[in-house]
Structure formats: structure tokens, C-alpha cells
Design a protein around this motif. Structure first.
Motif, PDB file in Angstrom:
ATOM      1  N   LYS A   1     -38.195  19.667 -49.412  1.00 19.91           N
ATOM      2  CA  LYS A   1     -38.894  20.918 -49.719  1.00 19.91           C
ATOM      3  C   LYS A   1     -37.931  22.092 -49.770  1.00 19.91           C
ATOM      4  O   LYS A   1     -36.880  22.085 -49.125  1.00 19.91           O
TER       5      LYS A   1
ATOM      6  N   THR B   1     -38.096  26.588 -50.018  1.00 19.73           N
ATOM      7  CA  THR B   1     -38.867  27.823 -50.024  1.00 19.73           C
ATOM      8  C   THR B   1     -38.159  28.813 -50.934  1.00 19.73           C
ATOM      9  O   THR B   1     -36.951  29.046 -50.775  1.00 19.73           O
TER      10      THR B   1
ATOM     11  N   LYS C   1     -35.160  28.949 -47.934  1.00 17.32           N
ATOM     12  CA  LYS C   1     -34.996  27.844 -46.984  1.00 17.32           C
ATOM     13  C   LYS C   1     -34.895  26.546 -47.768  1.00 17.32           C
ATOM     14  O   LYS C   1     -35.554  26.376 -48.785  1.00 17.32           O
TER      15      LYS C   1
ATOM     16  N   ASP D   1     -35.079  22.393 -46.935  1.00 12.88           N
ATOM     17  CA  ASP D   1     -35.338  21.330 -45.969  1.00 12.88           C
ATOM     18  C   ASP D   1     -35.143  20.007 -46.710  1.00 12.88           C
ATOM     19  O   ASP D   1     -36.098  19.414 -47.223  1.00 12.88           O
ATOM     20  N   GLU D   2     -33.881  19.571 -46.765  1.00 12.57           N
ATOM     21  CA  GLU D   2     -33.560  18.342 -47.513  1.00 12.57           C
ATOM     22  C   GLU D   2     -34.277  17.128 -46.955  1.00 12.57           C
ATOM     23  O   GLU D   2     -34.714  16.260 -47.708  1.00 12.57           O
ATOM     24  N   SER D   3     -34.404  17.051 -45.629  1.00  7.14           N
ATOM     25  CA  SER D   3     -35.021  15.863 -45.032  1.00  7.14           C
ATOM     26  C   SER D   3     -36.495  15.727 -45.440  1.00  7.14           C
ATOM     27  O   SER D   3     -37.001  14.625 -45.568  1.00  7.14           O
ATOM     28  N   ALA D   4     -37.174  16.857 -45.652  1.00  8.41           N
ATOM     29  CA  ALA D   4     -38.577  16.827 -46.075  1.00  8.41           C
ATOM     30  C   ALA D   4     -38.713  16.917 -47.592  1.00  8.41           C
ATOM     31  O   ALA D   4     -39.820  16.779 -48.121  1.00  8.41           O
TER      32      ALA D   4
END
Length: 93
Positions: A36, A38, A29, A31-34
Motif C-alpha cells: 500500500k 498513501t 507513506k 508500506d511495501e509489506s502490505a
């Protein structure tokens, strides 16, 4: 020329240190906005992680996440930054 063995030794030590901190994984996963990612990954020796696992990493620089997507096989480095396990380098295989 007597400095040559010392220089070669330093380069070898740097290479070994880098190799010890590198790990292989698969992107699960992003999550560019956060900032982060996985990763399912193998051992990360410099962090004392001897078993494969899946975990979320905070990216030291969110720009690191722009070149990877779910399913990519990667080699990466992580370290403790301010007490948090942080992705410091990532490269697609």
C-alpha cells in the motif's frame, strides 16, 4: 495510405484516455509489506474524484512501490480493480 488518419486518430484517443486517467501526487507513506501507498493527490478524473485529497491505494503489483519514497512527487494512474481503488502505474517526476 488511407488508413493513416484512422491510425493517428486511434493513437490520439489512446493518449487522451491515458492523460485523463493520470494524476499528480506526493508520496506520504509507503508500506511495501502490505502493498500500500498513501498519496496526497489532485483530481483523478477517471474515478470521478474532482477534489484533491489524501488516500491509501493498494498497489496492483507491490513492485510498483520499490522505486518511490516519502516526499517524492509522482504521476500515477489508479483504477477500480475488483471494486477496490488500485494503483496501477506510478512514476517519479
Amino acid at each position: 495510405m488511407k488508413k493513416t488518419p484512422a491510425v493517428v486518430g486511434a493513437l490520439v484517443a489512446a493518449f487522451v484516455a491515458t492523460a485523463a486517467s493520470a494524476a499528480d501526487g506526493t508520496v506520504k507513506k509507503v508500506d511495501e509489506s502490505a502493498g500500500k501507498i498513501t498519496l496526497d493527490h489532485g483530481p483523478i478524473k477517471n474515478l470521478g474524484m474532482d477534489e484533491p485529497m489524501s488516500m491509501v491505494f493498494k498497489a496492483a503489483d507491490p513492485a510498483l512501490l520499490k522505486g518511490v519514497k516519502v516526499g517524492d512527487k509522482v504521476t500515477f494512474e489508479a483504477d477500480r480493480v475488483n471494486g477496490q481503488i488500485t494503483l496501477t502505474k506510478i512514476q517519479k517526476k
